[in-house]
Design a protein around this motif. Structure first.
Motif, PDB file in Angstrom:
ATOM      1  N   LYS A  21      19.481  42.742  73.481  1.00  0.00           N
ATOM      2  CA  LYS A  21      20.129  41.787  74.349  1.00  0.00           C
ATOM      3  C   LYS A  21      20.722  40.556  73.486  1.00  0.00           C
ATOM      4  N   GLN A  22      19.915  40.057  72.590  1.00  0.00           N
ATOM      5  CA  GLN A  22      20.217  38.865  71.780  1.00  0.00           C
ATOM      6  C   GLN A  22      21.084  39.118  70.712  1.00  0.00           C
ATOM      7  N   LYS A  23      21.179  40.261  70.006  1.00  0.00           N
ATOM      8  CA  LYS A  23      21.904  40.806  68.680  1.00  0.00           C
ATOM      9  C   LYS A  23      23.046  41.518  68.815  1.00  0.00           C
ATOM     10  N   PHE A  24      23.107  42.547  69.954  1.00  0.00           N
ATOM     11  CA  PHE A  24      24.058  43.574  69.859  1.00  0.00           C
ATOM     12  C   PHE A  24      25.414  43.095  69.859  1.00  0.00           C
ATOM     13  N   TRP A  25      25.715  42.214  70.770  1.00  0.00           N
ATOM     14  CA  TRP A  25      27.138  41.822  70.814  1.00  0.00           C
ATOM     15  C   TRP A  25      27.514  41.083  69.309  1.00  0.00           C
ATOM     16  N   ASN A  26      26.540  40.141  68.710  1.00  0.00           N
ATOM     17  CA  ASN A  26      27.038  39.573  67.609  1.00  0.00           C
ATOM     18  C   ASN A  26      27.265  40.666  66.419  1.00  0.00           C
ATOM     19  N   THR A  27      26.018  41.747  66.387  1.00  0.00           N
ATOM     20  CA  THR A  27      26.219  42.781  65.309  1.00  0.00           C
ATOM     21  C   THR A  27      27.342  43.539  65.549  1.00  0.00           C
ATOM     22  N   TYR A  28      27.853  43.932  67.015  1.00  0.00           N
ATOM     23  CA  TYR A  28      28.991  44.676  67.184  1.00  0.00           C
ATOM     24  C   TYR A  28      30.266  43.983  66.649  1.00  0.00           C
ATOM     25  N   LEU A  29      30.118  42.702  66.945  1.00  0.00           N
ATOM     26  CA  LEU A  29      31.520  42.048  66.559  1.00  0.00           C
ATOM     27  C   LEU A  29      31.637  41.778  65.012  1.00  0.00           C
ATOM     28  N   SER A  30      30.694  41.814  64.624  1.00  0.00           N
ATOM     29  CA  SER A  30      30.405  41.520  62.695  1.00  0.00           C
ATOM     30  C   SER A  30      31.006  42.992  62.229  1.00  0.00           C
ATOM     31  N   GLY A  31      30.498  43.889  63.116  1.00  0.00           N
ATOM     32  CA  GLY A  31      31.225  45.377  62.426  1.00  0.00           C
ATOM     33  C   GLY A  31      32.397  45.443  62.733  1.00  0.00           C
ATOM     34  N   LEU A  32      33.137  44.760  63.795  1.00  0.00           N
ATOM     35  CA  LEU A  32      34.532  44.982  63.814  1.00  0.00           C
ATOM     36  C   LEU A  32      35.139  44.208  62.866  1.00  0.00           C
ATOM     37  N   VAL A  33      34.490  43.163  62.340  1.00  0.00           N
ATOM     38  CA  VAL A  33      35.269  42.494  61.362  1.00  0.00           C
ATOM     39  C   VAL A  33      35.052  43.214  59.894  1.00  0.00           C
ATOM     40  N   TYR A  34      33.839  43.802  59.599  1.00  0.00           N
ATOM     41  CA  TYR A  34      33.543  44.491  58.407  1.00  0.00           C
ATOM     42  C   TYR A  34      34.146  45.593  58.352  1.00  0.00           C
ATOM     43  N   TRP A  35      34.134  46.700  59.153  1.00  0.00           N
ATOM     44  CA  TRP A  35      34.408  48.243  58.966  1.00  0.00           C
ATOM     45  C   TRP A  35      35.899  48.317  58.794  1.00  0.00           C
ATOM     46  N   PRO A  36      36.687  47.749  59.488  1.00  0.00           N
ATOM     47  CA  PRO A  36      38.313  47.994  59.251  1.00  0.00           C
ATOM     48  C   PRO A  36      38.717  47.697  57.915  1.00  0.00           C
ATOM     49  N   PHE A  37      37.847  46.563  56.950  1.00  0.00           N
ATOM     50  CA  PHE A  37      38.443  46.342  55.843  1.00  0.00           C
ATOM     51  C   PHE A  37      37.908  47.451  54.655  1.00  0.00           C
ATOM     52  N   VAL A  38      36.661  48.274  55.029  1.00  0.00           N
ATOM     53  CA  VAL A  38      36.220  49.220  54.321  1.00  0.00           C
ATOM     54  C   VAL A  38      37.279  50.313  54.065  1.00  0.00           C
ATOM     55  N   PRO A  39      37.701  51.102  55.141  1.00  0.00           N
ATOM     56  CA  PRO A  39      38.785  52.060  54.690  1.00  0.00           C
ATOM     57  C   PRO A  39      40.016  51.243  54.174  1.00  0.00           C
ATOM     58  N   LEU A  40      40.456  50.112  54.654  1.00  0.00           N
ATOM     59  CA  LEU A  40      41.817  49.815  54.041  1.00  0.00           C
ATOM     60  C   LEU A  40      41.644  49.439  52.699  1.00  0.00           C
ATOM     61  N   THR A  41      40.541  48.828  52.122  1.00  0.00           N
ATOM     62  CA  THR A  41      40.397  48.517  50.596  1.00  0.00           C
ATOM     63  C   THR A  41      40.084  49.925  49.933  1.00  0.00           C
ATOM     64  N   ASP A  74      20.649  36.463  63.677  1.00  0.00           N
ATOM     65  CA  ASP A  74      21.078  36.562  65.016  1.00  0.00           C
ATOM     66  C   ASP A  74      22.174  37.724  65.369  1.00  0.00           C
ATOM     67  N   GLY A  75      22.497  38.291  64.184  1.00  0.00           N
ATOM     68  CA  GLY A  75      23.461  39.425  64.186  1.00  0.00           C
ATOM     69  C   GLY A  75      24.838  38.964  63.857  1.00  0.00           C
ATOM     70  N   THR A  76      24.839  37.743  63.326  1.00  0.00           N
ATOM     71  CA  THR A  76      26.268  37.408  62.734  1.00  0.00           C
ATOM     72  C   THR A  76      26.347  37.350  61.200  1.00  0.00           C
ATOM     73  N   LEU A  77      27.270  37.490  60.712  1.00  0.00           N
ATOM     74  CA  LEU A  77      27.524  37.748  59.144  1.00  0.00           C
ATOM     75  C   LEU A  77      26.986  36.124  58.394  1.00  0.00           C
ATOM     76  N   LYS A  78      27.365  35.264  59.012  1.00  0.00           N
ATOM     77  CA  LYS A  78      26.981  33.958  58.700  1.00  0.00           C
ATOM     78  C   LYS A  78      25.674  33.694  58.540  1.00  0.00           C
ATOM     79  N   SER A  79      24.721  34.178  59.545  1.00  0.00           N
ATOM     80  CA  SER A  79      23.396  34.086  59.672  1.00  0.00           C
ATOM     81  C   SER A  79      22.793  35.002  58.451  1.00  0.00           C
TER      82      SER A  79
END
Length: 98
Positions: A21-41, A74-79
């Protein structure tokens, strides 16, 4: 995040879905930031013979992020970067000088 629920069951926590409940959405959003750049690069910058290794390293870095986030973030890249930077600087301060 399934491993978070399994870990909560093994640790016999009262609310096994609390981390989810606490970390899913933060981790999901972090994945949306991280993973598109992996195949792009990977497909634009990395030579063909190194693409599998590059994707493996990126997956390994993501697994480290998820572990750090599960443990104390907390599931964010910053933390995660803050936690890793704190541990890195404390390890460097504790190392003996030559």
């Amino acid at each position: 995040m399934r491993s978070g629920v399994v870990g909560a069951i093994l640790q016999e926590k009262d609310d096994i879905f609390l981390d989810l409940k606490q970390k899913f959405w933060n981790t999901y959003l972090s994945g949306l930031v991280y993973w598109p750049f992996v195949p792009l690069t990977n497909f634009s910058l990395v030579p063909v013979q190194w693409r599998t290794a590059y994707a493996g390293v990126c997956g390994f870095l993501w697994a480290i992020f998820v572990c750090v986030s599960q443990q104390s973030g907390d599931g964010t890249l910053k933390s995660a970067f803050t936690i890793l930077r704190t541990k890195w600087t404390s390890a460097m301060e504790g190392s003996p000088e030559k």
